[in-house]
Design a protein around this motif. Structure first.
Motif, PDB file in Angstrom:
ATOM      1  N   TYR A 156      29.069  17.302  86.804  1.00  0.00           N
ATOM      2  CA  TYR A 156      29.897  17.443  87.997  1.00  0.00           C
ATOM      3  C   TYR A 156      29.829  16.171  88.848  1.00  0.00           C
ATOM      4  O   TYR A 156      30.847  15.658  89.311  1.00  0.00           O
ATOM      5  N   LYS A 157      28.621  15.644  89.009  1.00  0.00           N
ATOM      6  CA  LYS A 157      28.441  14.406  89.780  1.00  0.00           C
ATOM      7  C   LYS A 157      29.202  13.248  89.137  1.00  0.00           C
ATOM      8  O   LYS A 157      29.860  12.451  89.827  1.00  0.00           O
ATOM      9  N   MET A 158      29.134  13.159  87.818  1.00  0.00           N
ATOM     10  CA  MET A 158      29.749  12.050  87.098  1.00  0.00           C
ATOM     11  C   MET A 158      31.269  12.143  87.125  1.00  0.00           C
ATOM     12  O   MET A 158      31.974  11.140  87.332  1.00  0.00           O
ATOM     13  N   ALA A 159      31.798  13.333  86.922  1.00  0.00           N
ATOM     14  CA  ALA A 159      33.239  13.510  86.787  1.00  0.00           C
ATOM     15  C   ALA A 159      33.975  13.595  88.121  1.00  0.00           C
ATOM     16  O   ALA A 159      35.170  13.275  88.197  1.00  0.00           O
ATOM     17  N   SER A 160      33.289  14.008  89.153  1.00  0.00           N
ATOM     18  CA  SER A 160      33.949  14.278  90.446  1.00  0.00           C
ATOM     19  C   SER A 160      34.745  13.110  91.007  1.00  0.00           C
ATOM     20  O   SER A 160      35.899  13.302  91.428  1.00  0.00           O
ATOM     21  N   PRO A 161      34.191  11.896  91.062  1.00  0.00           N
ATOM     22  CA  PRO A 161      34.988  10.815  91.665  1.00  0.00           C
ATOM     23  C   PRO A 161      36.310  10.571  90.945  1.00  0.00           C
ATOM     24  O   PRO A 161      37.330  10.296  91.589  1.00  0.00           O
ATOM     25  N   VAL A 162      36.299  10.695  89.636  1.00  0.00           N
ATOM     26  CA  VAL A 162      37.529  10.487  88.867  1.00  0.00           C
ATOM     27  C   VAL A 162      38.523  11.610  89.128  1.00  0.00           C
ATOM     28  O   VAL A 162      39.687  11.376  89.482  1.00  0.00           O
ATOM     29  N   PRO A 192      36.350   1.526  92.100  1.00  0.00           N
ATOM     30  CA  PRO A 192      36.061   0.103  91.943  1.00  0.00           C
ATOM     31  C   PRO A 192      36.431  -0.355  90.533  1.00  0.00           C
ATOM     32  O   PRO A 192      36.491   0.460  89.609  1.00  0.00           O
ATOM     33  N   VAL A 193      36.694  -1.631  90.392  1.00  0.00           N
ATOM     34  CA  VAL A 193      36.978  -2.186  89.074  1.00  0.00           C
ATOM     35  C   VAL A 193      35.924  -3.254  88.794  1.00  0.00           C
ATOM     36  O   VAL A 193      36.139  -4.437  89.015  1.00  0.00           O
ATOM     37  N   GLU A 194      34.775  -2.787  88.334  1.00  0.00           N
ATOM     38  CA  GLU A 194      33.690  -3.707  87.971  1.00  0.00           C
ATOM     39  C   GLU A 194      33.949  -4.223  86.567  1.00  0.00           C
ATOM     40  O   GLU A 194      34.287  -3.444  85.660  1.00  0.00           O
ATOM     41  N   VAL A 195      33.811  -5.524  86.373  1.00  0.00           N
ATOM     42  CA  VAL A 195      34.111  -6.145  85.080  1.00  0.00           C
ATOM     43  C   VAL A 195      32.929  -7.016  84.674  1.00  0.00           C
ATOM     44  O   VAL A 195      32.061  -7.332  85.482  1.00  0.00           O
ATOM     45  N   ASP A 231      17.644   9.882  85.638  1.00  0.00           N
ATOM     46  CA  ASP A 231      16.674  10.074  86.718  1.00  0.00           C
ATOM     47  C   ASP A 231      15.904   8.794  87.014  1.00  0.00           C
ATOM     48  O   ASP A 231      15.577   8.509  88.161  1.00  0.00           O
ATOM     49  N   GLN A 232      15.572   8.035  85.971  1.00  0.00           N
ATOM     50  CA  GLN A 232      14.714   6.875  86.133  1.00  0.00           C
ATOM     51  C   GLN A 232      15.498   5.578  86.317  1.00  0.00           C
ATOM     52  O   GLN A 232      14.918   4.531  86.585  1.00  0.00           O
ATOM     53  N   CYS A 233      16.803   5.615  86.135  1.00  0.00           N
ATOM     54  CA  CYS A 233      17.651   4.442  86.339  1.00  0.00           C
ATOM     55  C   CYS A 233      18.791   4.858  87.265  1.00  0.00           C
ATOM     56  O   CYS A 233      19.318   5.953  87.138  1.00  0.00           O
ATOM     57  N   ASN A 234      19.184   3.972  88.157  1.00  0.00           N
ATOM     58  CA  ASN A 234      20.291   4.283  89.053  1.00  0.00           C
ATOM     59  C   ASN A 234      21.591   3.810  88.417  1.00  0.00           C
ATOM     60  O   ASN A 234      21.936   2.635  88.473  1.00  0.00           O
ATOM     61  N   ASN A 235      22.294   4.736  87.817  1.00  0.00           N
ATOM     62  CA  ASN A 235      23.520   4.416  87.096  1.00  0.00           C
ATOM     63  C   ASN A 235      24.782   4.575  87.944  1.00  0.00           C
ATOM     64  O   ASN A 235      25.890   4.436  87.419  1.00  0.00           O
ATOM     65  N   PHE A 236      24.633   4.892  89.211  1.00  0.00           N
ATOM     66  CA  PHE A 236      25.771   5.134  90.090  1.00  0.00           C
ATOM     67  C   PHE A 236      25.725   4.201  91.298  1.00  0.00           C
ATOM     68  O   PHE A 236      24.650   3.849  91.776  1.00  0.00           O
ATOM     69  N   ASP A 237      26.902   3.840  91.803  1.00  0.00           N
ATOM     70  CA  ASP A 237      26.918   3.058  93.033  1.00  0.00           C
ATOM     71  C   ASP A 237      26.833   3.995  94.235  1.00  0.00           C
ATOM     72  O   ASP A 237      26.690   5.218  94.083  1.00  0.00           O
ATOM     73  N   SER A 238      26.935   3.455  95.427  1.00  0.00           N
ATOM     74  CA  SER A 238      26.740   4.255  96.641  1.00  0.00           C
ATOM     75  C   SER A 238      27.816   5.314  96.829  1.00  0.00           C
ATOM     76  O   SER A 238      27.627   6.274  97.586  1.00  0.00           O
ATOM     77  N   GLY A 241      29.126   6.963  94.157  1.00  0.00           N
ATOM     78  CA  GLY A 241      29.058   7.879  93.028  1.00  0.00           C
ATOM     79  C   GLY A 241      29.765   7.438  91.774  1.00  0.00           C
ATOM     80  O   GLY A 241      29.848   8.210  90.812  1.00  0.00           O
ATOM     81  N   TRP A 242      30.268   6.204  91.724  1.00  0.00           N
ATOM     82  CA  TRP A 242      30.930   5.698  90.526  1.00  0.00           C
ATOM     83  C   TRP A 242      29.900   5.109  89.574  1.00  0.00           C
ATOM     84  O   TRP A 242      28.912   4.495  90.009  1.00  0.00           O
ATOM     85  N   LEU A 243      30.124   5.274  88.281  1.00  0.00           N
ATOM     86  CA  LEU A 243      29.244   4.668  87.296  1.00  0.00           C
ATOM     87  C   LEU A 243      29.314   3.143  87.392  1.00  0.00           C
ATOM     88  O   LEU A 243      30.368   2.576  87.698  1.00  0.00           O
ATOM     89  N   VAL A 244      28.178   2.499  87.117  1.00  0.00           N
ATOM     90  CA  VAL A 244      28.118   1.035  87.152  1.00  0.00           C
ATOM     91  C   VAL A 244      27.921   0.492  85.747  1.00  0.00           C
ATOM     92  O   VAL A 244      27.410   1.180  84.853  1.00  0.00           O
ATOM     93  N   LEU A 245      28.333  -0.750  85.514  1.00  0.00           N
ATOM     94  CA  LEU A 245      28.162  -1.368  84.207  1.00  0.00           C
ATOM     95  C   LEU A 245      26.684  -1.465  83.866  1.00  0.00           C
ATOM     96  O   LEU A 245      25.894  -2.015  84.621  1.00  0.00           O
ATOM     97  N   GLY A 246      26.315  -0.937  82.719  1.00  0.00           N
ATOM     98  CA  GLY A 246      24.925  -0.994  82.288  1.00  0.00           C
ATOM     99  C   GLY A 246      24.613   0.089  81.283  1.00  0.00           C
ATOM    100  O   GLY A 246      25.461   0.910  80.918  1.00  0.00           O
ATOM    101  N   PHE A 247      23.390   0.096  80.839  1.00  0.00           N
ATOM    102  CA  PHE A 247      22.875   1.099  79.898  1.00  0.00           C
ATOM    103  C   PHE A 247      21.910   2.021  80.634  1.00  0.00           C
ATOM    104  O   PHE A 247      22.077   3.232  80.661  1.00  0.00           O
TER     105      PHE A 247
END
Length: 420
Positions: A50-56, A70-73, A343-350, A352-358
């Protein structure tokens, strides 16, 4: 040995001993991970999806996706091209990931209310996505990339027709079909992209539209030709050691063949063989999850994160897991990955959008074709949420997965090559 040297060595041994005692004591103090119930795992999965899909989904419903996403490239890349395609990427990929979950019937639970909220918003968003007058009218008409992400949208409609297709009004359905037909003006890469083109046509066929038989036949023949054995397909003429067998090939091929089988375009044994090969591949997927919930970050598109387990999740969703892989061990293994990654990595920006990374923000590892929208492939790792809460996947007690058994002196199934 002089007295000064003896003093130095004694001091080093003393400090070394103290350090060892302190480290050992610290390790002993560290709490062992709590064993969770299936109900707790499901709550965690559903909250995370729900957290991941909500912004979209909510931005698309409100006609603010282009405005707010955002359009992170990748470093050094210019965002102009990505802005043409990244929004459809986000929508198509998110839809494919949430579709089985949203297909479940409504109920009065917290989870049920979240599902209903997302489904209602997504249906509204789909209307906006194909309305030429909408600020969030998505680009199906230019560039090659939309062939890919329309395919994930098609897969979503095929996975949840009653939840995501049938409720749409007739104008929106007609517009969706026209956008899909517009994809025929372009071609893509000579690899898994053939399957994207094929499933787009299969979706059109499934809704009563005239499909392009050449695109269907070409995808069908080439993907079968590129099978290399033991559950693995080559992604084009050359084999690539990566997760594209899970990101795309196995799940999309099985869904593609399911439509063709229903339309008498393939034989039952063709579908059964594709499914059997996906089941075999899922065995590898389960085995690569370490006892700690990590998995190897190799190959292209590592920023797709939990999409690496789409094939395993689809086999679980279809209740086709091999006899020796219990549903609960898949639940526990994938839950361990999610906890380790999210939980151990912050994969979201402030926002709630996913950020580039693993595992966290790692833009330097992003491939040249990757932008913010691409990352929503991660939702594809959540397919087992389409199993109801009373399914044994969620109700069976926690169970160790294969690598956890292997590294803890437990008995585990030996693995051998298969010939199909």
């Amino acid at each position: 040995m002089n007295k000064q040297l003896k003093l130095v060595l004694c001091t080093l041994f003393l400090w070394g001993g103290i350090f060892h005692v302190n480290v050992t004591a610290q390790k002993n103090k560290e709490p062992k991970p709590a064993v969770t119930t299936g109900q707790q795992d499901r709550e965690y999965w559903s909250n995370l999806l729900y957290k991941m899909a909500s912004p979209v989904i909510f931005n698309l419903a409100n006609n603010t996706l282009r405005k707010n996403m955002p359009v992170e490239v990748p470093p050094g890349a210019k965002p102009d091209f990505y802005k043409k395609v990244t929004h459809l990427e986000a929508v198509g990929r998110t839809m494919a990931g949430v579709a089985p979950w949203l297909a479940l019937p409504d109920d009065d639970t917290k989870e049920g209310k979240m599902r209903k909220e997302l489904r209602s918003a997504l249906l509204k968003g789909i209307v906006n996505a194909v309305d030429p007058a909408s600020p969030d009218y998505l680009n199906f008409r230019t560039e090659s990339q939309p062939i890919v992400d329309a395919a994930y949208m098609a897969q979503a409609f095929l996975r949840a027709p009653k939840a995501l297709w049938e409720p749409l009004d007739s104008l929106t359905k007609r517009r969706v079909a026209e956008e899909f037909k517009a994809l025929r003006t372009r071609t893509g890469a000579y690899n898994n992209w053939l399957l994207f083109a094929g499933i787009n046509e299969a979706f059109l066929m499934s809704i009563g539209e005239q499909a392009d038989p050449v695109r269907i036949q070409y995808a069908q023949n080439k993907i079968k030709e590129w099978y290399v054995g033991d559950g693995w397909y080559s992604d084009g003429p050359s084999f690539s050691m990566d997760y594209y067998n899970s990101y795309v090939i196995h799940p999309m091929l099985v869904d593609f063949f399911k439509v063709l089988l229903a339309k008498n375009r393939v034989k039952a044994e063709d579908y059964d063989l594709a499914l059997k090969r996906m089941i075999r591949y899922s065995e590898f997927s389960e085995r690569i999850i370490s006892p700690e919930g990590t998995y190897p970050a190799f190959g292209r598109s590592s920023t797709y994160r939990t999409a690496a387990f789409q094939a395993l999740g689809q086999v679980a969703l279809m209740e086709k897991l091999p006899e020796y892989i219990q549903p609960a061990q898949v639940r526990c293994a994938v839950s361990a990955v999610m906890h380790r990654m999210y939980d151990q990595c912050n994969n979201f920006d402030s926002n709630g959008w996913l950020v580039l990374g693993f595992c966290g923000s790692q833009p330097m590892i992003a491939d040249s074709y990757t932008s913010t929208g691409s990352l929503y492939m991660a939702t594809l790792g959540f397919l087992p949420l389409g199993l109801p809460a009373d399914n044994k996947f969620w109700t069976d007690p926690a169970a160790d997965w294969t690598s956890k058994k292997a590294w803890n002196s437990q008995s585990f199934k030996k693995d051998y090559h298969v010939d199909y």
